[in-house]
Write an enzyme that holds these catalytic residues in place. Structure first.
Site, mmCIF file in Angstrom:
data_model
loop_
_atom_site.group_PDB
_atom_site.id
_atom_site.type_symbol
_atom_site.label_atom_id
_atom_site.label_comp_id
_atom_site.label_asym_id
_atom_site.label_seq_id
_atom_site.Cartn_x
_atom_site.Cartn_y
_atom_site.Cartn_z
ATOM 1 N N ARG A 23 64.951 53.002 -22.716
ATOM 2 C CA ARG A 23 64.538 52.160 -21.806
ATOM 3 C C ARG A 23 62.992 52.440 -21.240
ATOM 4 O O ARG A 23 62.742 52.125 -20.372
ATOM 5 C CB ARG A 23 65.412 51.945 -20.251
ATOM 6 N N ARG A 27 60.697 48.323 -16.177
ATOM 7 C CA ARG A 27 59.985 48.253 -14.902
ATOM 8 C C ARG A 27 59.409 49.305 -14.243
ATOM 9 O O ARG A 27 58.741 49.108 -13.068
ATOM 10 C CB ARG A 27 60.963 47.672 -13.922
ATOM 11 N N ARG A 36 55.741 40.945 -17.973
ATOM 12 C CA ARG A 36 57.069 40.202 -17.603
ATOM 13 C C ARG A 36 56.460 39.061 -16.862
ATOM 14 O O ARG A 36 57.232 37.748 -17.039
ATOM 15 C CB ARG A 36 57.901 41.178 -17.121
ATOM 16 N N ASP A 73 66.930 43.041 -26.151
ATOM 17 C CA ASP A 73 67.942 43.510 -25.522
ATOM 18 C C ASP A 73 69.238 43.373 -26.357
ATOM 19 O O ASP A 73 69.011 42.462 -27.367
ATOM 20 C CB ASP A 73 68.260 42.395 -24.152
ATOM 21 N N TYR A 151 80.594 42.136 -22.621
ATOM 22 C CA TYR A 151 79.748 41.127 -22.003
ATOM 23 C C TYR A 151 80.073 39.702 -22.476
ATOM 24 O O TYR A 151 80.320 38.824 -21.728
ATOM 25 C CB TYR A 151 78.233 41.488 -22.364
HETATM 26 O O1 CP3 Z 1 64.630 51.194 -24.503
HETATM 27 C C1 CP3 Z 1 63.734 50.062 -24.445
HETATM 28 O O2 CP3 Z 1 62.557 50.382 -23.885
HETATM 29 C C2 CP3 Z 1 63.841 48.760 -25.316
HETATM 30 C C3 CP3 Z 1 64.267 47.597 -24.559
HETATM 31 C C4 CP3 Z 1 65.756 47.525 -24.310
HETATM 32 C C5 CP3 Z 1 66.370 46.804 -23.139
HETATM 33 N N1 CP3 Z 1 67.727 46.767 -23.098
HETATM 34 C C6 CP3 Z 1 65.427 45.872 -22.189
HETATM 35 C C7 CP3 Z 1 65.601 45.634 -20.982
HETATM 36 C C8 CP3 Z 1 67.130 48.249 -24.586
HETATM 37 C C9 CP3 Z 1 67.059 49.222 -25.991
HETATM 38 C C10 CP3 Z 1 68.175 47.710 -24.189
HETATM 39 C C11 CP3 Z 1 69.373 47.782 -24.390
HETATM 40 C C12 CP3 Z 1 70.595 47.379 -23.623
HETATM 41 N N2 CP3 Z 1 70.669 46.285 -22.812
HETATM 42 C C13 CP3 Z 1 71.859 48.077 -23.251
HETATM 43 C C14 CP3 Z 1 72.230 49.203 -23.825
HETATM 44 C C15 CP3 Z 1 71.325 50.495 -23.318
HETATM 45 C C16 CP3 Z 1 71.750 50.897 -21.777
HETATM 46 O O3 CP3 Z 1 71.140 50.707 -20.991
HETATM 47 O O4 CP3 Z 1 73.012 51.283 -21.738
HETATM 48 C C17 CP3 Z 1 72.511 47.261 -22.320
HETATM 49 C C18 CP3 Z 1 73.817 47.602 -21.789
HETATM 50 C C19 CP3 Z 1 71.702 46.051 -22.049
HETATM 51 C C20 CP3 Z 1 72.189 44.845 -21.198
HETATM 52 C C21 CP3 Z 1 71.582 44.756 -19.971
HETATM 53 N N3 CP3 Z 1 70.075 44.317 -20.078
HETATM 54 C C22 CP3 Z 1 71.616 44.875 -18.658
HETATM 55 C C23 CP3 Z 1 72.899 45.389 -17.936
HETATM 56 C C24 CP3 Z 1 70.529 44.309 -18.046
HETATM 57 C C25 CP3 Z 1 70.440 44.505 -16.806
HETATM 58 C C26 CP3 Z 1 70.132 45.812 -15.798
HETATM 59 C C27 CP3 Z 1 68.853 46.185 -15.744
HETATM 60 O O5 CP3 Z 1 68.242 47.315 -16.116
HETATM 61 O O6 CP3 Z 1 68.087 45.094 -15.151
HETATM 62 C C28 CP3 Z 1 69.486 44.381 -19.009
HETATM 63 C C29 CP3 Z 1 68.135 43.660 -18.625
HETATM 64 C C30 CP3 Z 1 66.881 44.701 -19.309
HETATM 65 N N4 CP3 Z 1 66.986 45.263 -20.659
HETATM 66 C C31 CP3 Z 1 65.623 44.926 -18.670
HETATM 67 C C32 CP3 Z 1 64.887 45.589 -19.845
HETATM 68 C C33 CP3 Z 1 63.611 45.989 -19.585
HETATM 69 C C34 CP3 Z 1 65.437 44.640 -17.249
HETATM 70 C C35 CP3 Z 1 65.055 43.220 -17.294
HETATM 71 C C36 CP3 Z 1 63.605 43.011 -16.452
HETATM 72 O O7 CP3 Z 1 62.641 43.132 -16.814
HETATM 73 O O8 CP3 Z 1 63.908 42.491 -15.354
#
Ligand code: CP3
Length: 343
Positions: A23, A27, A36, A73, A151
């Site tokens: 990640r 943010r 964003r 994502d 999901y």
């Molecule tokens: O790692 C990176 O920098 C690359 C981008 C990336 C994102 N999601 C961006 C993201 C990657 C590799 C993911 C994978 C992801 N997404 C997983 C597996 C990794 C883990 O963390 O376990 C999962 C379970 C998801 C599903 C997901 N996406 C959730 C549960 C959420 C909401 C939680 C949160 O952190 O807000 C997201 C949103 C998300 N994916 C954000 C980002 C940067 C936040 C969105 C925003 O900008 O508001």
């Protein structure tokens, strides 16, 4: 010029142990929040190759990591299989119509048709490839079929996974049918990411810990192994990273055709090394909340470096970086990893 991160994935000697953070494009970076905001919302950002490229490169430029991870994502996959997806502020991802019966399963778009709808991802990869420094690696990724299925079935994040588990114990055939369909799309998706230019792929199994051991292997790990074997056979030069989160008690039975095992923060690195260190390069595994303190970061990095000094290793966090971590501390973590491991 060679890529130190790719070399490390194959267990080759490198000038220092490379580092990236799960990640890392997110943010905690004000620069990410600005892009964003321009995009309007998170999914728009995923759908815009130019902006996705921009935020992918940010942590490389700002924090100094050795690899970029594609900005996207895991949930774009079920989204392109025909499931309407929203990211609600404060609640995370929500699917409007979860898949819970045969009719919904049959309505899913599968195979090539679904994989071909993810063009914005492949376009982002091509742009990143053009702009990323020659010596840095680009990591592509997918969710594991099980984590994606949680999901797709629950419709959102879950504490108990009871709808999924009810299916596992009362209608396992349904579960396998869904997992197989997702597996087929994931294989094609990773192939297309590789063709577009990623150097490494990682499979995220974020909700591995939801399942008891025998069910874990049957409903998750076996599908991940199948995907890894498929990719390895076709692209032996592409390293594969497996990240099943929270299964320290199952490590003795882990096997398969992949290169790197991602160790989550709940698994002591020494334990992972004992069970897997001879067969796989280990990635990880600082508890991400240690990033709130430089002292706590230093203590952990030093200890991991000591444990892995005679082993094959890639530095990372044991799960994703949180949005309220100071950028300065992330920079400190990255440069410390690179410094303490200099050979
Ligand atoms: O790692 C990176 O920098 C690359 C981008 C990336 C994102 N999601 C961006 C993201 C990657 C590799 C993911 C994978 C992801 N997404 C997983 C597996 C990794 C883990 O963390 O376990 C999962 C379970 C998801 C599903 C997901 N996406 C959730 C549960 C959420 C909401 C939680 C949160 O952190 O807000 C997201 C949103 C998300 N994916 C954000 C980002 C940067 C936040 C969105 C925003 O900008 O508001």
């Amino acid at each position: 010029m060679g890529k130190i991160f790719v070399d490390a994935c194959f267990g080759k000697e490198t000038p220092y142990t490379p580092v990236w953070m799960m990640r890392q494009a997110g943010r905690y970076l004000p620069e990410y929040k600005a892009v964003r905001a321009q995009a309007g919302n998170f999914l728009n950002l995923c759908h815009d190759p130019e902006k996705a490229c921009e935020v992918t490169l940010q942590p490389v430029d700002i924090v100094g990591v050795d690899a970029a991870i594609l900005f996207s994502d895991i949930l774009v996959i079920p989204n392109e299989m025909g499931m309407k997806l929203d990211f609600l502020a404060g609640e995370g991802p929500v699917f409007e119509s979860p898949v819970r019966d045969e009719a919904a399963l049959d309505a899913l778009i599968g195979g090539e048709e679904a994989a071909n709808k993810l063009t914005y991802v492949y376009e982002a990869i091509a742009l990143i490839r053009e702009r990323l420094a020659e010596d840095k690696a680009l990591i592509g990724f997918t969710g594991s079929p099980w984590t994606l299925a949680t999901y797709m079935i629950e419709g959102q994040g879950s504490k108990t996974y009871n709808i999924c588990k009810k299916l596992i114990y009362t209608n396992p055939d349904f579960m396998h049918k869904l997992l197989l369909e997702v597996t087929e799309v994931v294989k094609l998706y990773l192939e297309k990411q590789i063709e577009a230019g990623v150097d490494v792929v990682q499979i995220f199994d974020s909700w591995a810990a939801a399942l008891e051991k025998s069910k874990y292997f049957e409903f998750s790990w076996n599908y991940m192994k199948d995907i890894a074997a498929h990719i390895k056979a076709k692209y032996p030069h592409i390293p594969i990273i497996m990240f099943p989160k929270g299964i320290p008690a199952y490590l003795d039975e882990i096997d398969g055709d992949f290169d790197v095992f991602g160790v989550d923060w709940s698994t002591p690195m020494a334990l992972a090394k004992e069970h897997l260190g001879d067969r796989y390069v280990l990635q990880g595994n600082m508890e991400p909340c240690r990033l709130y303190s430089k002292e706590a970061t230093k203590e952990c990095v030093t200890s991991i470096a000591e444990t892995m000094k005679d082993g094959r290793h890639i530095f990372n966090l044991g799960h994703g970086i949180l949005p309220d971590v100071p950028v300065e501390n992330a920079k400190y973590f990255v440069s410390l990893c690179q410094e303490v491991s200099k050979r």
